[in-house]
Design a protein around this motif. Structure first.
Motif, PDB file in Angstrom:
ATOM      1  N   ALA A 166      78.709  -9.961  71.050  1.00 31.71           N
ATOM      2  CA  ALA A 166      77.407  -9.447  71.490  1.00 31.71           C
ATOM      3  C   ALA A 166      77.528  -8.752  72.837  1.00 31.71           C
ATOM      4  CB  ALA A 166      76.383 -10.572  71.556  1.00 31.71           C
ATOM      5  N   SER A 167      78.342  -9.316  73.727  1.00 28.00           N
ATOM      6  CA  SER A 167      78.551  -8.706  75.040  1.00 28.00           C
ATOM      7  C   SER A 167      79.261  -7.368  74.932  1.00 28.00           C
ATOM      8  CB  SER A 167      79.362  -9.642  75.943  1.00 28.00           C
ATOM      9  OG  SER A 167      78.673 -10.849  76.137  1.00 28.00           O
ATOM     10  N   VAL A 168      80.189  -7.271  73.999  1.00 22.59           N
ATOM     11  CA  VAL A 168      80.930  -6.034  73.805  1.00 22.59           C
ATOM     12  C   VAL A 168      80.045  -4.957  73.181  1.00 22.59           C
ATOM     13  CG1 VAL A 168      82.839  -4.959  72.534  1.00 22.59           C
ATOM     14  CG2 VAL A 168      83.168  -7.173  73.648  1.00 22.59           C
ATOM     15  N   ARG A 169      79.350  -5.304  72.129  1.00 24.42           N
ATOM     16  CA  ARG A 169      78.574  -4.310  71.369  1.00 24.42           C
ATOM     17  C   ARG A 169      77.206  -4.002  71.975  1.00 24.42           C
ATOM     18  NH1 ARG A 169      81.826  -3.158  67.343  1.00 24.42           N
ATOM     19  NH2 ARG A 169      82.993  -4.774  66.245  1.00 24.42           N
ATOM     20  N   ASN A 170      76.612  -4.954  72.680  1.00 21.37           N
ATOM     21  CA  ASN A 170      75.269  -4.759  73.238  1.00 21.37           C
ATOM     22  C   ASN A 170      75.177  -5.339  74.649  1.00 21.37           C
ATOM     23  OD1 ASN A 170      73.921  -3.660  70.803  1.00 21.37           O
ATOM     24  ND2 ASN A 170      74.514  -5.648  69.964  1.00 21.37           N
ATOM     25  N   PRO A 171      75.943  -4.798  75.586  1.00 23.60           N
ATOM     26  CA  PRO A 171      75.911  -5.343  76.947  1.00 23.60           C
ATOM     27  C   PRO A 171      74.575  -5.048  77.623  1.00 23.60           C
ATOM     28  CG  PRO A 171      77.164  -3.309  76.922  1.00 23.60           C
ATOM     29  CD  PRO A 171      76.834  -3.639  75.481  1.00 23.60           C
ATOM     30  N   GLN A 172      74.201  -5.932  78.542  1.00 23.21           N
ATOM     31  CA  GLN A 172      73.019  -5.670  79.358  1.00 23.21           C
ATOM     32  C   GLN A 172      73.348  -4.656  80.444  1.00 23.21           C
ATOM     33  OE1 GLN A 172      72.031 -10.121  79.402  1.00 23.21           O
ATOM     34  NE2 GLN A 172      70.148  -9.124  80.037  1.00 23.21           N
ATOM     35  N   TRP A 173      74.588  -4.697  80.922  1.00 24.65           N
ATOM     36  CA  TRP A 173      75.078  -3.656  81.820  1.00 24.65           C
ATOM     37  C   TRP A 173      76.591  -3.646  81.779  1.00 24.65           C
ATOM     38  CZ3 TRP A 173      73.761  -8.391  83.947  1.00 24.65           C
ATOM     39  CH2 TRP A 173      74.615  -8.937  84.887  1.00 24.65           C
ATOM     40  N   VAL A 174      77.141  -2.520  82.284  1.00 30.15           N
ATOM     41  CA  VAL A 174      78.587  -2.287  82.270  1.00 30.15           C
ATOM     42  C   VAL A 174      79.009  -1.858  83.668  1.00 30.15           C
ATOM     43  CG1 VAL A 174      80.432  -0.845  81.294  1.00 30.15           C
ATOM     44  CG2 VAL A 174      78.531  -1.593  79.843  1.00 30.15           C
ATOM     45  N   GLU A 175      80.158  -2.339  84.098  1.00 36.72           N
ATOM     46  CA  GLU A 175      80.733  -1.948  85.388  1.00 36.72           C
ATOM     47  C   GLU A 175      82.182  -1.543  85.189  1.00 36.72           C
ATOM     48  OE1 GLU A 175      80.621  -5.299  88.016  1.00 36.72           O
ATOM     49  OE2 GLU A 175      78.434  -5.292  88.153  1.00 36.72           O
ATOM     50  N   ALA A 176      82.635  -0.623  86.010  1.00 36.67           N
ATOM     51  CA  ALA A 176      84.053  -0.281  86.036  1.00 36.67           C
ATOM     52  C   ALA A 176      84.796  -1.401  86.755  1.00 36.67           C
ATOM     53  CB  ALA A 176      84.270   1.031  86.770  1.00 36.67           C
ATOM     54  N   ASP A 177      86.021  -1.672  86.333  1.00 36.97           N
ATOM     55  CA  ASP A 177      86.857  -2.649  87.034  1.00 36.97           C
ATOM     56  C   ASP A 177      87.399  -1.967  88.288  1.00 36.97           C
ATOM     57  OD1 ASP A 177      88.802  -5.320  86.220  1.00 36.97           O
ATOM     58  OD2 ASP A 177      89.492  -3.943  87.776  1.00 36.97           O
ATOM     59  N   PRO A 178      87.234  -2.568  89.451  1.00 39.47           N
ATOM     60  CA  PRO A 178      87.686  -1.902  90.677  1.00 39.47           C
ATOM     61  C   PRO A 178      89.205  -1.790  90.811  1.00 39.47           C
ATOM     62  CG  PRO A 178      86.907  -4.111  91.166  1.00 39.47           C
ATOM     63  CD  PRO A 178      86.596  -3.853  89.715  1.00 39.47           C
ATOM     64  N   ASP A 179      89.945  -2.580  90.024  1.00 36.89           N
ATOM     65  CA  ASP A 179      91.396  -2.590  90.147  1.00 36.89           C
ATOM     66  C   ASP A 179      92.122  -1.779  89.078  1.00 36.89           C
ATOM     67  OD1 ASP A 179      91.215  -4.310  92.373  1.00 36.89           O
ATOM     68  OD2 ASP A 179      91.050  -6.034  91.036  1.00 36.89           O
ATOM     69  N   ASP A 180      91.431  -1.433  87.987  1.00 38.84           N
ATOM     70  CA  ASP A 180      92.078  -0.735  86.878  1.00 38.84           C
ATOM     71  C   ASP A 180      91.078   0.218  86.227  1.00 38.84           C
ATOM     72  OD1 ASP A 180      93.310   0.100  84.497  1.00 38.84           O
ATOM     73  OD2 ASP A 180      94.277  -1.842  84.183  1.00 38.84           O
ATOM     74  N   PRO A 181      91.293   1.519  86.333  1.00 37.11           N
ATOM     75  CA  PRO A 181      90.331   2.485  85.799  1.00 37.11           C
ATOM     76  C   PRO A 181      90.183   2.466  84.275  1.00 37.11           C
ATOM     77  CG  PRO A 181      92.294   3.612  86.597  1.00 37.11           C
ATOM     78  CD  PRO A 181      92.432   2.170  86.982  1.00 37.11           C
ATOM     79  N   GLU A 182      91.120   1.861  83.575  1.00 34.94           N
ATOM     80  CA  GLU A 182      91.017   1.772  82.111  1.00 34.94           C
ATOM     81  C   GLU A 182      90.140   0.609  81.660  1.00 34.94           C
ATOM     82  OE1 GLU A 182      94.807   1.671  80.212  1.00 34.94           O
ATOM     83  OE2 GLU A 182      95.381   3.653  80.931  1.00 34.94           O
ATOM     84  N   VAL A 183      89.939  -0.365  82.545  1.00 31.71           N
ATOM     85  CA  VAL A 183      89.219  -1.587  82.187  1.00 31.71           C
ATOM     86  C   VAL A 183      87.747  -1.463  82.579  1.00 31.71           C
ATOM     87  CG1 VAL A 183      89.073  -4.083  82.582  1.00 31.71           C
ATOM     88  CG2 VAL A 183      91.307  -2.962  82.463  1.00 31.71           C
ATOM     89  N   VAL A 184      86.883  -1.909  81.669  1.00 26.52           N
ATOM     90  CA  VAL A 184      85.453  -2.002  81.967  1.00 26.52           C
ATOM     91  C   VAL A 184      85.018  -3.443  81.775  1.00 26.52           C
ATOM     92  CG1 VAL A 184      84.878   0.394  81.432  1.00 26.52           C
ATOM     93  CG2 VAL A 184      84.806  -1.320  79.629  1.00 26.52           C
ATOM     94  N   ARG A 185      83.934  -3.788  82.445  1.00 19.85           N
ATOM     95  CA  ARG A 185      83.376  -5.137  82.350  1.00 19.85           C
ATOM     96  C   ARG A 185      82.008  -5.034  81.693  1.00 19.85           C
ATOM     97  NH1 ARG A 185      84.329  -6.784  88.666  1.00 19.85           N
ATOM     98  NH2 ARG A 185      86.593  -7.029  88.571  1.00 19.85           N
ATOM     99  N   HIS A 186      81.811  -5.760  80.617  1.00 16.29           N
ATOM    100  CA  HIS A 186      80.520  -5.833  79.934  1.00 16.29           C
ATOM    101  C   HIS A 186      79.893  -7.173  80.260  1.00 16.29           C
ATOM    102  CE1 HIS A 186      81.098  -2.674  76.515  1.00 16.29           C
ATOM    103  NE2 HIS A 186      81.676  -2.277  77.638  1.00 16.29           N
ATOM    104  N   PHE A 187      78.599  -7.150  80.579  1.00 14.68           N
ATOM    105  CA  PHE A 187      77.876  -8.370  80.946  1.00 14.68           C
ATOM    106  C   PHE A 187      76.697  -8.590  80.008  1.00 14.68           C
ATOM    107  CE2 PHE A 187      79.949  -6.947  84.784  1.00 14.68           C
ATOM    108  CZ  PHE A 187      80.333  -8.107  85.426  1.00 14.68           C
ATOM    109  N   ARG A 188      76.458  -9.843  79.695  1.00  9.83           N
ATOM    110  CA  ARG A 188      75.309 -10.205  78.866  1.00  9.83           C
ATOM    111  C   ARG A 188      74.968 -11.670  79.124  1.00  9.83           C
ATOM    112  NH1 ARG A 188      72.699  -7.990  74.746  1.00  9.83           N
ATOM    113  NH2 ARG A 188      71.644  -9.364  73.294  1.00  9.83           N
TER     114      ARG A 188
END
Length: 84
Positions: A27-49
């Motif tokens: 659910a967090s992956v497919r329908n996050p409440q918000w998304v942030e870029a990872d400050p240490d790796d430009p390929e990684v994103v953080r999904h929050f729910r």
């Protein structure tokens, strides 16, 4: 067709140790409440729910999205997470 979700070995172990339900992660992956870029790796994103079954705490899922899949790197309840 939905993009498949793949889990790294680290993510599988972390989810098991932390008692995280795969449905919460999906659910967090497919329908996050918000998304942030990872400050240490430009390929990684953080999904929050928020997870109501866990007192509304916010689940952070670190992942890499490719054209073929979502690759889950890690997941945990983030005590400092606040919606933007």
């Amino acid at each position: 067709m939905e993009k498949p979700i793949a889990y790294t070995e680290h993510a599988k172990v972390a989810m098991s140790e932390r008692g995280l339900d795969p449905e919460w992660v999906e659910a967090s992956v497919r329908n996050p409440q918000w998304v942030e870029a990872d400050p240490d790796d430009p390929e990684v994103v953080r999904h929050f729910r928020s997870v109501p079954e866990h007192g509304g705490r916010y689940l952070r899922v670190a992942l890499v999205e490719t054209v073929a899949e979502f690759r889950i790197l890690s997941a945990f309840f983030d005590r400092r997470a606040r919606p933007k």
